[in-house]
Design an enzyme around this catalytic site. Structure first.
Site, PDB file in Angstrom:
ATOM      1  N   SER A   5       3.156  -2.339  10.394  1.00 20.76           N
ATOM      2  CA  SER A   5       4.604  -2.436  10.658  1.00 20.76           C
ATOM      3  C   SER A   5       5.192  -3.795  10.322  1.00 20.76           C
ATOM      4  O   SER A   5       6.098  -4.290  10.998  1.00 20.76           O
ATOM      5  CB  SER A   5       4.921  -2.053  12.116  1.00 20.76           C
ATOM      6  OG  SER A   5       4.539  -0.714  12.359  1.00 20.76           O
ATOM      7  N   ASN A  20       0.868  -1.172   0.000  1.00 21.00           N
ATOM      8  CA  ASN A  20       0.000   0.000   0.000  1.00 21.00           C
ATOM      9  C   ASN A  20       0.907   1.226   0.000  1.00 21.00           C
ATOM     10  O   ASN A  20       1.487   1.571   1.026  1.00 21.00           O
ATOM     11  CB  ASN A  20      -0.883  -0.037   1.266  1.00 21.00           C
ATOM     12  CG  ASN A  20      -1.713   1.216   1.432  1.00 21.00           C
ATOM     13  OD1 ASN A  20      -1.789   2.058   0.530  1.00 21.00           O
ATOM     14  ND2 ASN A  20      -2.342   1.359   2.588  1.00 21.00           N
ATOM     15  N   GLU A  38      -5.704  -5.181  10.295  1.00 17.09           N
ATOM     16  CA  GLU A  38      -4.668  -4.178  10.556  1.00 17.09           C
ATOM     17  C   GLU A  38      -4.958  -3.467  11.872  1.00 17.09           C
ATOM     18  O   GLU A  38      -5.744  -2.508  11.895  1.00 17.09           O
ATOM     19  CB  GLU A  38      -4.649  -3.143   9.430  1.00 17.09           C
ATOM     20  CG  GLU A  38      -4.334  -3.720   8.067  1.00 17.09           C
ATOM     21  CD  GLU A  38      -3.738  -2.663   7.154  1.00 17.09           C
ATOM     22  OE1 GLU A  38      -2.588  -2.831   6.740  1.00 17.09           O
ATOM     23  OE2 GLU A  38      -4.411  -1.649   6.887  1.00 17.09           O
ATOM     24  N   HIS A  75      -9.475   1.077   4.668  1.00 15.76           N
ATOM     25  CA  HIS A  75      -8.230   1.270   5.423  1.00 15.76           C
ATOM     26  C   HIS A  75      -8.523   2.215   6.600  1.00 15.76           C
ATOM     27  O   HIS A  75      -9.317   3.140   6.476  1.00 15.76           O
ATOM     28  CB  HIS A  75      -7.150   1.861   4.506  1.00 15.76           C
ATOM     29  CG  HIS A  75      -5.805   1.854   5.153  1.00 15.76           C
ATOM     30  ND1 HIS A  75      -5.435   2.813   6.067  1.00 15.76           N
ATOM     31  CD2 HIS A  75      -4.767   0.990   5.056  1.00 15.76           C
ATOM     32  CE1 HIS A  75      -4.215   2.534   6.497  1.00 15.76           C
ATOM     33  NE2 HIS A  75      -3.781   1.434   5.893  1.00 15.76           N
ATOM     34  N   GLU A 108      -7.006   4.634   7.738  1.00 17.18           N
ATOM     35  CA  GLU A 108      -6.808   6.063   7.449  1.00 17.18           C
ATOM     36  C   GLU A 108      -8.026   6.648   6.737  1.00 17.18           C
ATOM     37  O   GLU A 108      -8.363   7.816   6.923  1.00 17.18           O
ATOM     38  CB  GLU A 108      -5.520   6.250   6.626  1.00 17.18           C
ATOM     39  CG  GLU A 108      -4.292   6.016   7.496  1.00 17.18           C
ATOM     40  CD  GLU A 108      -3.080   5.444   6.771  1.00 17.18           C
ATOM     41  OE1 GLU A 108      -3.018   5.515   5.524  1.00 17.18           O
ATOM     42  OE2 GLU A 108      -2.180   4.916   7.456  1.00 17.18           O
ATOM     43  N   GLY A 157       2.233   2.012  10.807  1.00 15.45           N
ATOM     44  CA  GLY A 157       3.187   3.115  10.691  1.00 15.45           C
ATOM     45  C   GLY A 157       3.886   3.461  11.996  1.00 15.45           C
ATOM     46  O   GLY A 157       4.541   4.490  12.097  1.00 15.45           O
ATOM     47  N   LYS A 204       0.124   4.206  -0.225  1.00  8.75           N
ATOM     48  CA  LYS A 204      -0.520   5.395   0.372  1.00  8.75           C
ATOM     49  C   LYS A 204      -0.267   6.611  -0.524  1.00  8.75           C
ATOM     50  O   LYS A 204      -0.162   6.464  -1.734  1.00  8.75           O
ATOM     51  CB  LYS A 204      -0.044   5.607   1.810  1.00  8.75           C
ATOM     52  CG  LYS A 204      -0.209   4.335   2.643  1.00  8.75           C
ATOM     53  CD  LYS A 204      -0.048   4.546   4.111  1.00  8.75           C
ATOM     54  CE  LYS A 204      -0.224   3.204   4.830  1.00  8.75           C
ATOM     55  NZ  LYS A 204      -0.177   3.311   6.270  1.00  8.75           N
TER      56      LYS A 204
HETATM   57  P1  PGA Z   1       2.676   0.077   7.656  1.00  6.87           P
HETATM   58  O1  PGA Z   1       1.217   0.305   7.025  1.00  6.87           O
HETATM   59  O2  PGA Z   1       3.201  -1.193   7.081  1.00  6.87           O
HETATM   60  O3  PGA Z   1       3.463   1.283   7.245  1.00  6.87           O
HETATM   61  O4  PGA Z   1       2.483  -0.025   9.129  1.00  6.87           O
HETATM   62  C1  PGA Z   1       0.354  -0.757   6.798  1.00  6.87           C
HETATM   63  C2  PGA Z   1      -0.913  -0.241   6.177  1.00  6.87           C
HETATM   64  O5  PGA Z   1      -1.340   0.864   6.532  1.00  6.87           O
HETATM   65  O6  PGA Z   1      -1.526  -0.903   5.338  1.00  6.87           O
END
Ligand code: PGA
Length: 252
Positions: free
Chosen positions: A215, A9, A169, A97, A99, A175, A11
């Protein structure tokens, strides 16, 4: 046998030139010795990359978007429909997601419409669910995830649920550098699979891919993916580095 998947992803990262560079690096590293037919590698790019990415990506790497509109077409300035995404050659869309839920107010009702848009256009939704830190701390994480699943994907027919991918997730792991432990991931994945079994049947539950996200990186992917119910990962930060992303793929 259900599919193993490593999905990136991106983003809101990479302009066109940076995206082309990253794709070229992936194409170079991800050769036939590494690529396996039962493990898919997917990149979910910003919309603007999709058309070009589809043109230049190696045929063993699949393409997805990160969001779509709830509507088919029309006067929705700034929106992108699933049909438009389909026309770029993409095959997947990340839906729900954290976010999107957190910053853009996407509710379960909205997410159900988006999942339906994917399915109506023969695209695979990668449906995200996961609890926030407070839910983890007060031990409501199972019920929070159950509700997210109940309100969206359990509204689908048996035929349709077979066409989706789930990504667990935990929001506190996204993140932050702080991944869920292997045991925390496995117990939630097992829980999700048991919900699917109870709602539909064992066959559906055993065939649906459930990815872990938050992560996930080369140093912890192996331990996470070794779990019986963890079928791969949705990778944010580490998907922006071609070597790290392919190392994660190789951890299976
Ligand atoms: P990350 O994000 O691997 O940077 O923690 C995962 C995601 O948001 O899908």
């Amino acid at each position: 046998m259900r599919k193993k998947i490593v999905a990136g992803n991106w983003k809101m990262n990479n302009d066109i030139n940076e995206g082309i560079t990253l794709i070229s690096e992936l194409n170079n590293i991800f050769n036939d010795n590494i690529s396996k037919s039962n493990i898919d590698l997917i990149i979910c790019t910003p919309y603007i990359h999709l058309y070009k990415a589809n043109e230049i990506l190696s045929s063993n790497i699949k393409l997805g978007a990160q969001n779509c509109s709830t509507n088919d077409s029309g006067a929705y300035t700034g929106e992108i429909s699933a049909k438009m995404i389909k026309s770029t050659g993409a095959k997947y869309i990340i839906i729900g997601h954290s976010e999107r839920r957190q910053y853009y107010g996407e509710t379960d009702e909205i997410l159900l419409e988006k999942v339906k848009q994917c399915l109506n256009n023969n695209l695979t939704p990668i449906f995200c669910c996961g609890e926030i830190l407070k839910d983890r701390e007060n031990n409501s994480y199972f019920s929070v995830v159950e509700k997210q699943i109940n309100n969206v994907i359990f509204k689908l027919s048996e035929n349709d649920i077979k066409k989706i991918v789930i990504a667990y997730e935990p929001v506190w792991a996204i993140g932050t550098g702080l991944n869920a432990s292997s045991q925390q991931a496995q117990e939630m994945h097992q829980f999700i699979r048991s919900l699917i079994k109870n709602k539909y049947n064992n066959d559906v539950a055993e065939n649906i891919s459930i990815l872990y996200g938050g992560s996930c990186k080369p140093s912890n992917a192996k331990e996470l993916f070794e779990n019986k119910d963890v079928d791969g990962g949705l990778i944010g930060g580490a998907s922006l580095n071609a070597n790290d992303f392919i190392e994660i793929y190789k951890s299976f």
